[in-house]
Motif scaffolding. Structure first.
Motif, PDB file in Angstrom:
ATOM      1  N   HIS A   3       0.811  -1.201   0.000  1.00  0.00           N
ATOM      2  CA  HIS A   3       0.000   0.000   0.000  1.00  0.00           C
ATOM      3  C   HIS A   3       0.848   1.256   0.000  1.00  0.00           C
ATOM      4  O   HIS A   3       1.861   1.334   0.693  1.00  0.00           O
ATOM      5  CB  HIS A   3      -0.884  -0.056   1.252  1.00  0.00           C
ATOM      6  N   TRP A 177       0.037  -0.850 -10.638  1.00  0.00           N
ATOM      7  CA  TRP A 177      -0.963  -1.606  -9.884  1.00  0.00           C
ATOM      8  C   TRP A 177      -1.959  -2.286 -10.825  1.00  0.00           C
ATOM      9  O   TRP A 177      -2.348  -3.439 -10.596  1.00  0.00           O
ATOM     10  CB  TRP A 177      -1.703  -0.683  -8.918  1.00  0.00           C
ATOM     11  N   LYS A 258      -7.961  -1.017  -3.883  1.00  0.00           N
ATOM     12  CA  LYS A 258      -6.890  -0.119  -4.333  1.00  0.00           C
ATOM     13  C   LYS A 258      -7.224   0.508  -5.679  1.00  0.00           C
ATOM     14  O   LYS A 258      -6.919   1.682  -5.923  1.00  0.00           O
ATOM     15  CB  LYS A 258      -5.584  -0.920  -4.420  1.00  0.00           C
ATOM     16  N   LEU A 268      -9.785  -0.315   3.058  1.00  0.00           N
ATOM     17  CA  LEU A 268      -8.530  -0.367   2.317  1.00  0.00           C
ATOM     18  C   LEU A 268      -7.363  -0.640   3.261  1.00  0.00           C
ATOM     19  O   LEU A 268      -6.526  -1.514   2.998  1.00  0.00           O
ATOM     20  CB  LEU A 268      -8.297   0.940   1.557  1.00  0.00           C
TER      21      LEU A 268
END
Length: 326
Positions: A3, A177, A258, A268
């Motif tokens: 993250h 991502w 995400k 999250l």
């Protein structure tokens, strides 16, 4: 891909000491376990007669490569800064994926081979030969090599301008991502879900077959063989339950949040923390795999103690499931 927590440039988040300690423990146990296992499989037992030995040697090699990459991860998470260059950043991230999915596929091959040896010992002999085993291993490594290229390209070092440091294993861009999540979904389906279903099916088939041996015809060799083969399949399922399934479930849920596909409050951060913990669990795969070597590496002992009237039946089952069985 962890993250992007830009609120804190320090290493105070629990993931840093957790990753450092976990990887250190895995390195401490995984390196000698897999080194010794590979030595026994290759140098002591040889790979010319044993089909499961070939599969397990490749599994040990995959685990050994992963454990050799752990010092790079330990250095980073202990300091919170990457100073070893882009290439050395891509290698450990790639070897993590290589280990997860090659382990999954080799464990599947071991399970299928043992299932065929127990349920179809005669009809499957042409599939359980040394040349065929090497063909299957080459196919697995070619698949893994194809996965390694996009994985490596998607795991570069990243500049963190807010903290003025270079990151590795985290701080990925949105585009990275998206690519990483696409790769994750594909390999989860083909590299985890399908193999798990195959192993589960093999386990059910073997248990049903073993129940077909009546107590009247069983010998002590037979009973010892039953116990050993059941423990082998249970160890395979245990690795999936601890290492593979939780990690991929948490990672996919985190990825969906995400990428704003799923929404909801503080979920999250919750899924990020869950993904951190399950990633540590996944890394223990290289320490659990020696269970497979243990339950498969020795011929069944104690045949001499068996009742002579039932020795023929027991020996047949022993040969179908032993290390040297073809």
């Amino acid at each position: 891909m962890p993250h992007n927590n830009t609120d804190n440039c320090s290493t105070s988040h629990f993931r840093y000491p957790l990753f450092t300690s976990t990887y250190s423990i895995v390195l401490l146990f995984g390196l000698p376990l897999n080194s010794v296992s590979l030595w026994i499989l290759v140098c002591r037992n040889g790979l010319r007669k044993s089909v499961p030995g070939i599969y397990m040697a490749n599994l040990a090699l995959s685990d050994l490569l992963f454990t050799l990459s752990l010092p790079f991860r330990i250095i980073y998470f202990a300091t919170g800064e990457w100073k070893l260059g882009n290439t050395l950043c891509m290698i450990p991230g790639t070897l993590f994926a290589v280990n997860i999915y090659s382990s999954s596929l080799f464990i599947t091959l071991i399970s299928v081979d043992r299932m065929l040896a127990v349920v179809y010992p005669l009809r499957s002999r042409h599939l359980r030969t040394v040349p065929m085993a090497w063909v299957f291993c080459v196919i697995v490594w070619l698949i893994i090599a194809g996965l390694a290229v996009p994985t490596a390209l998607n795991h570069p070092e990243n500049k963190d301008p807010e903290c003025n440091v270079t990151r590795c294993f985290e701080k990925y861009t949105y585009e990275e991502w998206v690519m990483g999540f696409t790769i994750l979904c594909c390999v989860t389906f083909f590299g985890i879900l399908i193999p798990f279903c195959i192993i589960l099916g093999c386990t059910v088939a073997v248990v049903r077959q073993l129940k077909g041996y009546s107590m009247a015809t069983s010998s002590c060799s037979t009973e010892m063989s039953k116990s050993k083969i059941v423990k082998l399949f249970l160890s395979n399922l245990l690795i999936y339950a601890i290492c593979f399934i939780p990690f991929h479930t948490a990672f996919i849920l985190f990825g969906l949040h995400k990428l704003h596909i799923l929404h909801g409050g503080n979920t999250l951060e919750m899924y990020f923390n869950l993904q951190t913990v399950t990633m540590c669990m996944a890394s223990t795969n290289s320490c659990l795999d020696p269970l497979i070597y243990y339950f498969s590496s020795k011929n069944i002992q104690g045949r001499a103690r068996c009742d002579s009237s039932s020795k023929t039946v027991g020996l047949g089952l022993v040969q179908s499931m032993s290390w040297n069985g073809q």
